[in-house]
Design a protein around this motif. Structure first.
Motif, mmCIF file in Angstrom:
data_model
loop_
_atom_site.group_PDB
_atom_site.id
_atom_site.type_symbol
_atom_site.label_atom_id
_atom_site.label_comp_id
_atom_site.label_asym_id
_atom_site.label_seq_id
_atom_site.Cartn_x
_atom_site.Cartn_y
_atom_site.Cartn_z
ATOM 1 N N ARG A 132 49.051 84.525 87.470
ATOM 2 C CA ARG A 132 48.936 84.588 86.013
ATOM 3 C C ARG A 132 50.062 83.815 85.319
ATOM 4 N NH1 ARG A 132 46.365 88.209 88.579
ATOM 5 N NH2 ARG A 132 44.637 89.410 87.731
ATOM 6 N N GLY A 133 51.018 83.354 86.099
ATOM 7 C CA GLY A 133 52.121 82.583 85.538
ATOM 8 C C GLY A 133 53.123 83.416 84.762
ATOM 9 N N TRP A 134 53.191 84.708 85.085
ATOM 10 C CA TRP A 134 54.092 85.606 84.376
ATOM 11 C C TRP A 134 55.414 85.744 85.113
ATOM 12 C CZ3 TRP A 134 49.966 90.017 84.096
ATOM 13 C CH2 TRP A 134 48.977 89.673 83.162
ATOM 14 N N SER A 135 56.500 85.742 84.380
ATOM 15 C CA SER A 135 57.803 86.067 84.965
ATOM 16 C C SER A 135 57.849 87.572 85.217
ATOM 17 C CB SER A 135 58.927 85.683 84.001
ATOM 18 O OG SER A 135 58.874 86.513 82.840
ATOM 19 N N GLN A 136 58.827 88.000 85.998
ATOM 20 C CA GLN A 136 58.989 89.440 86.206
ATOM 21 C C GLN A 136 59.258 90.132 84.879
ATOM 22 O OE1 GLN A 136 62.079 90.016 89.134
ATOM 23 N NE2 GLN A 136 60.644 89.845 90.833
ATOM 24 N N GLU A 137 60.034 89.505 84.033
ATOM 25 C CA GLU A 137 60.367 90.108 82.742
ATOM 26 C C GLU A 137 59.127 90.246 81.854
ATOM 27 O OE1 GLU A 137 63.709 89.764 79.244
ATOM 28 O OE2 GLU A 137 63.494 88.111 80.654
ATOM 29 N N GLU A 138 58.324 89.197 81.777
ATOM 30 C CA GLU A 138 57.104 89.254 80.976
ATOM 31 C C GLU A 138 56.150 90.316 81.526
ATOM 32 O OE1 GLU A 138 53.478 86.383 79.392
ATOM 33 O OE2 GLU A 138 54.980 85.552 80.753
ATOM 34 N N PHE A 139 56.009 90.351 82.848
ATOM 35 C CA PHE A 139 55.121 91.332 83.450
ATOM 36 C C PHE A 139 55.629 92.751 83.221
ATOM 37 C CE2 PHE A 139 53.635 93.816 87.168
ATOM 38 C CZ PHE A 139 52.307 93.885 86.789
ATOM 39 N N ALA A 140 56.921 92.953 83.367
ATOM 40 C CA ALA A 140 57.507 94.279 83.131
ATOM 41 C C ALA A 140 57.222 94.745 81.708
ATOM 42 C CB ALA A 140 59.004 94.245 83.403
ATOM 43 N N ASP A 141 57.341 93.838 80.740
ATOM 44 C CA ASP A 141 57.024 94.183 79.355
ATOM 45 C C ASP A 141 55.572 94.607 79.212
ATOM 46 O OD1 ASP A 141 59.604 93.672 78.475
ATOM 47 O OD2 ASP A 141 59.130 91.652 77.746
ATOM 48 N N ARG A 142 54.675 93.905 79.884
ATOM 49 C CA ARG A 142 53.254 94.242 79.821
ATOM 50 C C ARG A 142 52.977 95.627 80.409
ATOM 51 N NH1 ARG A 142 49.610 89.808 79.139
ATOM 52 N NH2 ARG A 142 50.738 87.866 78.826
ATOM 53 N N CYS A 143 53.783 96.018 81.397
ATOM 54 C CA CYS A 143 53.610 97.320 82.063
ATOM 55 C C CYS A 143 54.393 98.438 81.390
ATOM 56 C CB CYS A 143 54.099 97.236 83.513
ATOM 57 S SG CYS A 143 53.149 96.173 84.567
ATOM 58 N N GLY A 144 55.344 98.075 80.553
ATOM 59 C CA GLY A 144 56.224 99.086 79.972
ATOM 60 C C GLY A 144 57.265 99.574 80.963
ATOM 61 N N LEU A 145 57.600 98.708 81.923
ATOM 62 C CA LEU A 145 58.590 99.042 82.948
ATOM 63 C C LEU A 145 59.783 98.094 82.830
ATOM 64 C CD1 LEU A 145 56.078 99.453 85.905
ATOM 65 C CD2 LEU A 145 57.199 101.294 84.640
ATOM 66 N N HIS A 146 60.857 98.400 83.522
ATOM 67 C CA HIS A 146 62.039 97.543 83.496
ATOM 68 C C HIS A 146 61.899 96.412 84.513
ATOM 69 C CE1 HIS A 146 66.255 96.295 83.621
ATOM 70 N NE2 HIS A 146 66.325 96.861 82.425
ATOM 71 N N ARG A 147 62.415 95.248 84.152
ATOM 72 C CA ARG A 147 62.346 94.067 85.012
ATOM 73 C C ARG A 147 62.945 94.324 86.391
ATOM 74 N NH1 ARG A 147 66.186 91.088 86.460
ATOM 75 N NH2 ARG A 147 67.559 91.787 84.816
ATOM 76 N N THR A 148 64.055 95.030 86.454
ATOM 77 C CA THR A 148 64.685 95.269 87.761
ATOM 78 C C THR A 148 63.829 96.185 88.633
ATOM 79 O OG1 THR A 148 66.054 97.063 86.873
ATOM 80 C CG2 THR A 148 67.022 94.849 86.922
ATOM 81 N N TYR A 149 63.069 97.080 88.001
ATOM 82 C CA TYR A 149 62.168 97.954 88.751
ATOM 83 C C TYR A 149 61.031 97.134 89.350
ATOM 84 C CZ TYR A 149 59.184 101.976 89.808
ATOM 85 O OH TYR A 149 58.401 102.907 90.435
ATOM 86 N N ILE A 150 60.462 96.213 88.568
ATOM 87 C CA ILE A 150 59.409 95.332 89.080
ATOM 88 C C ILE A 150 59.965 94.509 90.243
ATOM 89 C CG2 ILE A 150 57.945 93.325 88.557
ATOM 90 C CD1 ILE A 150 56.881 95.960 87.389
ATOM 91 N N GLY A 151 61.170 93.993 90.095
ATOM 92 C CA GLY A 151 61.800 93.220 91.171
ATOM 93 C C GLY A 151 61.949 94.038 92.443
ATOM 94 N N ALA A 152 62.355 95.292 92.293
ATOM 95 C CA ALA A 152 62.524 96.165 93.462
ATOM 96 C C ALA A 152 61.180 96.453 94.135
ATOM 97 C CB ALA A 152 63.205 97.469 93.054
ATOM 98 N N ILE A 153 60.129 96.606 93.337
ATOM 99 C CA ILE A 153 58.789 96.805 93.909
ATOM 100 C C ILE A 153 58.377 95.557 94.673
ATOM 101 C CG2 ILE A 153 56.340 97.174 93.414
ATOM 102 C CD1 ILE A 153 57.239 98.764 90.912
ATOM 103 N N GLU A 154 58.610 94.387 94.085
ATOM 104 C CA GLU A 154 58.221 93.130 94.729
ATOM 105 C C GLU A 154 59.018 92.847 96.001
ATOM 106 O OE1 GLU A 154 58.123 89.763 92.125
ATOM 107 O OE2 GLU A 154 56.417 90.556 91.000
ATOM 108 N N ARG A 155 60.154 93.471 96.152
ATOM 109 C CA ARG A 155 60.940 93.329 97.387
ATOM 110 C C ARG A 155 60.605 94.428 98.399
ATOM 111 N NH1 ARG A 155 64.659 92.392 93.385
ATOM 112 N NH2 ARG A 155 65.600 94.450 93.624
ATOM 113 N N GLY A 156 59.704 95.326 98.030
ATOM 114 C CA GLY A 156 59.310 96.412 98.924
ATOM 115 C C GLY A 156 60.346 97.511 99.032
ATOM 116 N N GLU A 157 61.221 97.590 98.045
ATOM 117 C CA GLU A 157 62.323 98.551 98.084
ATOM 118 C C GLU A 157 62.009 99.880 97.404
ATOM 119 O OE1 GLU A 157 65.759 95.093 97.866
ATOM 120 O OE2 GLU A 157 65.421 96.374 96.127
ATOM 121 N N ARG A 158 60.944 99.942 96.625
ATOM 122 C CA ARG A 158 60.649 101.145 95.862
ATOM 123 C C ARG A 158 59.309 101.731 96.259
ATOM 124 N NH1 ARG A 158 64.135 102.044 91.384
ATOM 125 N NH2 ARG A 158 63.054 104.024 91.417
ATOM 126 N N ASN A 159 59.258 103.039 96.292
ATOM 127 C CA ASN A 159 57.991 103.757 96.404
ATOM 128 C C ASN A 159 57.510 103.988 94.982
ATOM 129 O OD1 ASN A 159 58.000 104.154 99.241
ATOM 130 N ND2 ASN A 159 59.525 105.765 98.973
#
Length: 78
Positions: free
Chosen positions: A20-47
């Motif tokens: 979709r061409g979205w940055s982590q920050e843009e996507f986090a905004d769309r989800c109502g989540l924090h960018r660092t949380y999205i990053g941690a999910i994308e690294r497989g670090e978060r349940n």
């Protein structure tokens, strides 16, 4: 059953977001989540909870099943 379901989610999330061409920050905004949380999910670090999984899938306009599908992951390796 996947060896690491967090990694399947991570790989798929990264691929769907990139399509979709979205940055982590843009996507986090769309989800109502924090960018660092999205990053941690994308690294497989978060349940993630089912509510969060559904929220992420909704922002991507896909089903939760698509987001955690091993077959999707196999098509888009790192």
């Amino acid at each position: 059953m996947p060896e690491n379901s967090n990694q399947a989610l991570a790989d798929n999330l990264r691929a769907f977001r990139a399509e979709r061409g979205w940055s982590q920050e843009e996507f986090a905004d769309r989800c109502g989540l924090h960018r660092t949380y999205i990053g941690a999910i994308e690294r497989g670090e978060r349940n993630v909870t089912l509510n969060t999984l559904n929220n992420i899938a909704s922002a991507l306009e896909i089903s939760s099943a698509e987001l955690i599908s091993e077959s999707r992951r196999a098509k888009n390796p790192k």
